[in-house]
Design an enzyme around this catalytic site. Structure first.
Site, PDB file in Angstrom:
ATOM      1  NE  ARG A   1      -3.566  -2.561   2.172  1.00 30.91           N
ATOM      2  CZ  ARG A   1      -4.593  -2.877   2.934  1.00 30.91           C
ATOM      3  NH1 ARG A   1      -4.989  -2.059   3.895  1.00 30.91           N
ATOM      4  NH2 ARG A   1      -5.253  -3.999   2.720  1.00 30.91           N
TER       5      ARG A   1
ATOM      6  NE  ARG B   1      -1.827   5.115   8.771  1.00 30.27           N
ATOM      7  CZ  ARG B   1      -3.096   4.740   8.546  1.00 30.27           C
ATOM      8  NH1 ARG B   1      -3.440   4.280   7.362  1.00 30.27           N
ATOM      9  NH2 ARG B   1      -4.005   4.838   9.485  1.00 30.27           N
TER      10      ARG B   1
ATOM     11  CD  GLU C   1      -9.584  -1.373   9.262  1.00 33.77           C
ATOM     12  OE1 GLU C   1      -9.663  -0.138   9.132  1.00 33.77           O
ATOM     13  OE2 GLU C   1      -9.689  -2.169   8.312  1.00 33.77           O
TER      14      GLU C   1
ATOM     15  CB  SER D   1     -11.985  -4.953   7.434  1.00 37.24           C
ATOM     16  OG  SER D   1     -12.953  -4.312   6.680  1.00 37.24           O
TER      17      SER D   1
ATOM     18  NE  ARG E   1      -2.911  -1.137  11.011  1.00 38.36           N
ATOM     19  CZ  ARG E   1      -3.755  -0.250  10.489  1.00 38.36           C
ATOM     20  NH1 ARG E   1      -5.059  -0.388  10.674  1.00 38.36           N
ATOM     21  NH2 ARG E   1      -3.306   0.780   9.805  1.00 38.36           N
TER      22      ARG E   1
END
Length: 424
Positions: A261, A276, A348, A351, A388
């Site tokens: 990403r 991140r 988060e 998901s 994470r």
RNA sequence: GGAGGUGUCGCAUAGUGGCCUAGUGCGCCCGCCUGCUAAGCGGGUUGAGGAUGAAACCUCUCGCGGGUUCAAAUCCCGCCACCUCCGCCA
């Protein structure tokens, strides 16, 4: 991509869904106009083409002057057919472009609004009271350095900001989580997969990542390939251009893959540690089913995600993501957010999305059943995103001396260790 | 990276410019026949779109995209996938 019939039958549904996302509904009128132009141009083209074929059949049987006359006639007709076909193709392309620009119709159940308008569905588990335990919790970066679990300095040296090495026990943690996730997933009926992480434009476009999300995607122009941001992409495209048997539904796949990403626009956000990052590994669940069954499958996906977080003994909450934060493909999305003690908030970690027939229409994936052949429904959900999850484990299960307790369910995958200790 | 070959209906094959509205066999579905099964006989069997109240009907679909032609599965160009060989390589 939505069903074109909704345009003709009930365009207000589209307008309402756009509003819930906080987006303009002006596109609906453009769509209606384009759809009408497409249909009328098809009618014109097909009538001319039918005439051309009729005349063409007479030619081989005709003789002399009559034949010459027919040839002249069809030659003239041929030009008109070509022009009509071009008009028809342009109209079809215009409609297709507009349709592909439209996001999926946000569910009426999804909260209206943007990122901050989510609804909390439940909180599971209780965050630890470190004050009562008599020590200040360390953040994951500090713990990671003490344990030798990852190395962000050298990650930056070699690859740049937001890159890292998982080292020692960190690397072992990823392998343990991967094995545990794959074991669980196959018990739940998922076929384990290791898919390609480079895909053609069709796969990326078909899953809806080349719209608003395009800036977040890595692209290799020399090869016209994209690096996937999630294995949802190769899993959705896996059955592209196929007709699946309704009896075999649901089809479930769990894939381990790297995720890339660009994190464009997130400068200065979450810069500490490995929260991140530009690359991470993930085990993703993916389901093909029918539209009717998709809603129940969505709940099931969420149930598995919760079961996973329960097994890791992490406190978390489940939120119903607001329409404006759904992404192009989903009609509804549940996020699981684990408690991150050093940040003092839920973040988060997984998901679960129901994309209904949006991706299947773009990728041409259908299901043949008793009531005909219709687009499949696709759903995707995170089982475990490594950095994470590692952060959540380290911070939530840390001890006063910087050791970390290994949750019981993970121990069999980590040499039966119950605690991981600082290096020295 | 270089050279050559192949790509037709679920599978196998036929088809080298117009009776291809893509034939045949196998498989599959329906029916007939039949103590049962098999065989045999008859019919059906890609997908998408347009039109209609619904049909009949019409258009597209021979790996994909262009082109030539009055007309393309068939001729030409580009691309993709697969196979064989050479080189390189984990």
């Amino acid at each position: 991509m939505i069903d074109v019939r909704v345009l003709r039958d009930d365009p207000d549904v589209i307008r309402a869904a756009q509003k819930r996302r906080g987006e303009s509904d002006a596109i609906v009128d453009s769509l209606i106009g384009a759809e009408e132009r497409r249909r009328s141009s098809i009618g014109t083209y097909e009538a001319l083409r039918a005439e051309q074929k009729q005349l063409g059949k007479l030619i081989p049987r005709a003789e002399g002057e009559q034949k010459q006359q027919l040839l002249a006639q069809t030659k003239e007709l041929s030009d008109r057919v070509k022009a009509a076909e071009a008009t028809q193709a342009a109209a079809a392309a215009e409609l297709d472009d507009l349709l592909r620009a439209l996001p999926n119709l946000a569910s009426p159940e999804a909260p209206a609004g943007g990122e901050d308008d989510f609804v909390t569905l439940e909180e599971v588990g209780t965050p630890r009271d470190f004050a009562a335990e008599g020590f200040q919790p360390r953040d994951h970066l500090e713990l990671g350095q003490m344990l030798g679990a990852f190395d962000v300095e050298r990650g930056a040296k070699v690859s740049g900001a937001r890159f890292y090495y998982l080292t020692g026990v960190g690397a072992q943690l990823e392998m343990a989580l991967t094995n545990m996730a794959m074991t669980r997933a196959s018990e739940w009926g998922f076929t384990p997969m290791i898919p390609p992480a480079l895909v053609k434009p069709r796969a990326m476009e078909g899953t809806g990542f080349l719209g608003q999300a395009a800036d977040d995607v890595y692209y290799l122009p020399k090869d016209d390939l994209y690096l996937v941001g999630t294995s949802e992409v190769p899993l959705a495209a896996y059955h592209s251009d196929e007709i699946l048997d309704a009896e075999q539904m649901p089809l479930r796949y769990a894939a381990f893959s790297p995720c890339f990403r660009r994190e464009a626009g997130s400068y200065g956000k979450d810069t500490r540690g490995i929260f991140r990052v530009h690359w991470f590994d993930k085990v993703e669940m993916f389901i093909y089913t029918t539209l009717e069954a998709s809603y129940a499958q969505h709940e099931q996906l969420l149930a598995w995600e919760k079961q996973w977080l329960d097994a890791l003994e992490l406190p978390y909450r489940v939120i119903d993501v607001a329409a404006g934060d759904l992404g192009a493909s989903a009609i509804r999305k549940f996020d699981c957010e684990a408690w991150i003690p050093a940040q003092g908030k839920y973040r988060e970690v997984s998901s679960a999305s129901n994309c209904t027939q949006f991706q299947a229409r773009r990728l041409d994936i259908r299901v043949r059943g008793e009531h005909g052949t219709v687009p499949a429904a696709t759903l995707n959900g995170t089982l475990v995103a490594m950095p994470r999850t590692i952060i959540a484990i380290l911070e939530n299960h840390q001890l006063a001396n910087g050791s970390v307790r290994v949750p019981a369910a993970l121990r069999p995958y980590l040499q039966d260790r119950d605690v991981i200790e600082p290096l020295s």
